[in-house]
Enzyme design. Sequence first.
Site, mmCIF file in Angstrom:
data_model
loop_
_atom_site.group_PDB
_atom_site.id
_atom_site.type_symbol
_atom_site.label_atom_id
_atom_site.label_comp_id
_atom_site.label_asym_id
_atom_site.label_seq_id
_atom_site.Cartn_x
_atom_site.Cartn_y
_atom_site.Cartn_z
ATOM 1 N N LYS A 178 45.326 74.976 27.499
ATOM 2 C CA LYS A 178 46.255 75.832 26.402
ATOM 3 C C LYS A 178 45.385 76.955 25.847
ATOM 4 O O LYS A 178 46.074 77.765 24.936
ATOM 5 C CB LYS A 178 46.177 75.085 25.229
ATOM 6 C CG LYS A 178 46.910 73.512 25.665
ATOM 7 C CD LYS A 178 47.593 72.805 24.364
ATOM 8 C CE LYS A 178 47.756 71.333 24.652
ATOM 9 N NZ LYS A 178 49.162 71.161 25.507
ATOM 10 N N HIS A 196 50.129 64.366 17.531
ATOM 11 C CA HIS A 196 50.476 64.186 18.651
ATOM 12 C C HIS A 196 50.099 62.884 19.015
ATOM 13 O O HIS A 196 49.177 62.412 18.517
ATOM 14 C CB HIS A 196 49.792 65.130 19.553
ATOM 15 C CG HIS A 196 50.042 65.286 21.123
ATOM 16 N ND1 HIS A 196 49.406 64.413 21.935
ATOM 17 C CD2 HIS A 196 50.726 66.056 21.679
ATOM 18 C CE1 HIS A 196 49.643 64.737 23.051
ATOM 19 N NE2 HIS A 196 50.452 65.429 23.298
ATOM 20 N N ASP A 230 42.138 67.783 15.492
ATOM 21 C CA ASP A 230 42.840 67.924 16.937
ATOM 22 C C ASP A 230 42.988 69.462 16.896
ATOM 23 O O ASP A 230 44.116 69.921 16.335
ATOM 24 C CB ASP A 230 44.035 67.117 16.976
ATOM 25 C CG ASP A 230 44.739 67.531 18.294
ATOM 26 O OD1 ASP A 230 44.645 68.540 18.837
ATOM 27 O OD2 ASP A 230 45.709 66.745 18.408
ATOM 28 N N GLN A 270 46.462 72.951 19.482
ATOM 29 C CA GLN A 270 47.456 74.000 19.306
ATOM 30 C C GLN A 270 46.853 75.129 18.234
ATOM 31 O O GLN A 270 47.282 76.100 17.952
ATOM 32 C CB GLN A 270 48.753 73.418 18.730
ATOM 33 C CG GLN A 270 49.424 72.254 19.658
ATOM 34 C CD GLN A 270 49.698 73.126 20.952
ATOM 35 O OE1 GLN A 270 49.981 74.298 21.112
ATOM 36 N NE2 GLN A 270 50.325 72.324 21.768
ATOM 37 N N CYS A 277 55.677 64.355 22.952
ATOM 38 C CA CYS A 277 54.606 63.510 22.565
ATOM 39 C C CYS A 277 54.335 63.417 21.103
ATOM 40 O O CYS A 277 53.216 63.374 20.709
ATOM 41 C CB CYS A 277 53.356 63.956 23.546
ATOM 42 S SG CYS A 277 53.586 64.058 25.074
HETATM 43 N N1 C6P Z 1 50.295 69.032 23.913
HETATM 44 C C1 C6P Z 1 52.707 69.802 24.126
HETATM 45 O O1 C6P Z 1 53.838 70.427 25.046
HETATM 46 P P1 C6P Z 1 45.856 67.522 26.675
HETATM 47 O O2 C6P Z 1 47.146 66.820 27.059
HETATM 48 O O3 C6P Z 1 44.786 66.208 26.422
HETATM 49 O O4 C6P Z 1 45.386 68.878 27.084
HETATM 50 O O5 C6P Z 1 46.312 67.702 24.971
HETATM 51 C C2 C6P Z 1 46.952 66.445 24.053
HETATM 52 C C3 C6P Z 1 47.486 67.193 22.829
HETATM 53 C C4 C6P Z 1 46.823 66.863 21.599
HETATM 54 N N2 C6P Z 1 46.872 67.505 20.510
HETATM 55 C C5 C6P Z 1 48.157 68.312 20.511
HETATM 56 C C6 C6P Z 1 48.396 68.871 19.162
HETATM 57 C C7 C6P Z 1 48.554 68.787 21.540
HETATM 58 O O6 C6P Z 1 49.881 69.720 21.367
HETATM 59 C C8 C6P Z 1 48.380 68.036 22.848
HETATM 60 C C9 C6P Z 1 49.099 68.669 24.018
HETATM 61 C C10 C6P Z 1 51.348 69.466 24.817
HETATM 62 O O7 C6P Z 1 52.792 69.853 23.028
HETATM 63 C C11 C6P Z 1 51.520 68.459 25.887
HETATM 64 S S1 C6P Z 1 52.318 66.857 25.439
#
Ligand code: C6P
Length: 415
Positions: free
Chosen positions: A235, A132, A209, A212, A373
């Site tokens: 999430k 991401h 990270d 997910q 993203c």
């Molecule tokens: N992915 C998706 O629709 P934040 O925005 O900080 O809570 O998470 C960022 C982020 C970082 N790593 C991974 C693997 C992610 O999937 C995400 C967020 C969402 O896939 C929103 S872009």
Amino acid sequence: MSALSSTVAAGFDVEKIREDFPVLKQKVHGKPLAYLDSAATAQKPVAVMEAMRKFYEVDCANIHRGVHELSQRSTAAYEQTRAKVKQFLNAKSKSETIFVRGTTEAINLVAQSWGRKNVKPGDEIVVSALEHHSNIVPWQILCEEKEAKLRVIPMNDRGELILEEYEKLLGPRTRMVAVAHVSNALGTINPVKQMIEMAHRAGALALIDGAQAAPHMKVDVQALDADFYAFSGHKVCGPTGIGVLYGKAKLLNAMPPYQGGGDMIRTVTFEKTTYNELPYKFEAGTPNIAGGIGLGAALDYLGRVGLERIASYEHELLAHGTEALAAIPGLRIVGTAREKAAVLSFVIEGIHPHDIGTVLDRMGIAVRTGHHCAQPVMDRFQIPATTRASLAFYNTLAEIDALAAGLRKVKEIFT
Ligand code: C6P
């Protein structure tokens, strides 16, 4: 499998679970909502909303600052979440769990605080081809500033990282390996335990990270031996604006503060400031108190449902969805890793994902379309975008059948 059996699939009473999520009961454009966008944000159970409401209605006060009753109660509720996070991740100590806004902020914290101190010109940071943007850009900023080099682990056509290539990237200049536990765009579950071990053998640290992964599987940072692990509250059925950075205490202790302000200090004079102990050294300013309390309620809720049961039920949903979608002529699933979490990314020949998403929305089916993203993932597969259905334990087999039927209608409309 019939829609009927979806209510008790894998011994999991999904209809009972759905009672906890009022948002799922609505109709959208006159059709029952099928919310298939949980990778973007998961829906919230009543228990989370009630915990936050109680905070604002009964206990509302700033934390770590007041001797009065309300402040004591708020502080206790907020700090209880830290104990729950410690248990959720199996961290050694509460002081290793830092509250941040989310995964993005967690990674930026490490890149800026650890990175600025430890990365020198010519050093290397390793990320992967399926990251991401949140696990790419903070490292790029650091590399630019420090004249360090970003190296990228390639992936195969299934969306699996090529470990032989990863091995070749590791060397004496590698300082950090930063990889996703689960890819948001493809669903690939990476063999992070092995990847961390390989990083350590090369003398590098590893940041995972977990944005997910945390909603879908039991995470044990000690078993993984992760140096840093990040996840987002929203999430895991918690509120937005709160997340967690786990870090090994000895690393966090050696890192400079990320931001300066209230709560992160021990003493301040104009000549010199000394810093608070962990985790507060990294928590400047009034935090997201209600969010922290909501996150605690979310972790309790996931604990009651059981992450192992969630993982096995979602596995069933994924298998059903993969079969249903693969049977649609012209549809290609992007991301077919052997180890996969509940993400179905796909393209349909000749139809733009945004058109697919818009038509599905009119049928009450919420999916995400775009690059998610993860633009380098799209580049790797030479596509501009995908349609992504991302599943959670409150989804049903019937909703997946509705998606498949909806996609057949989309095809009729556009061809
Ligand atoms: N992915 C998706 O629709 P934040 O925005 O900080 O809570 O998470 C960022 C982020 C970082 N790593 C991974 C693997 C992610 O999937 C995400 C967020 C969402 O896939 C929103 S872009």
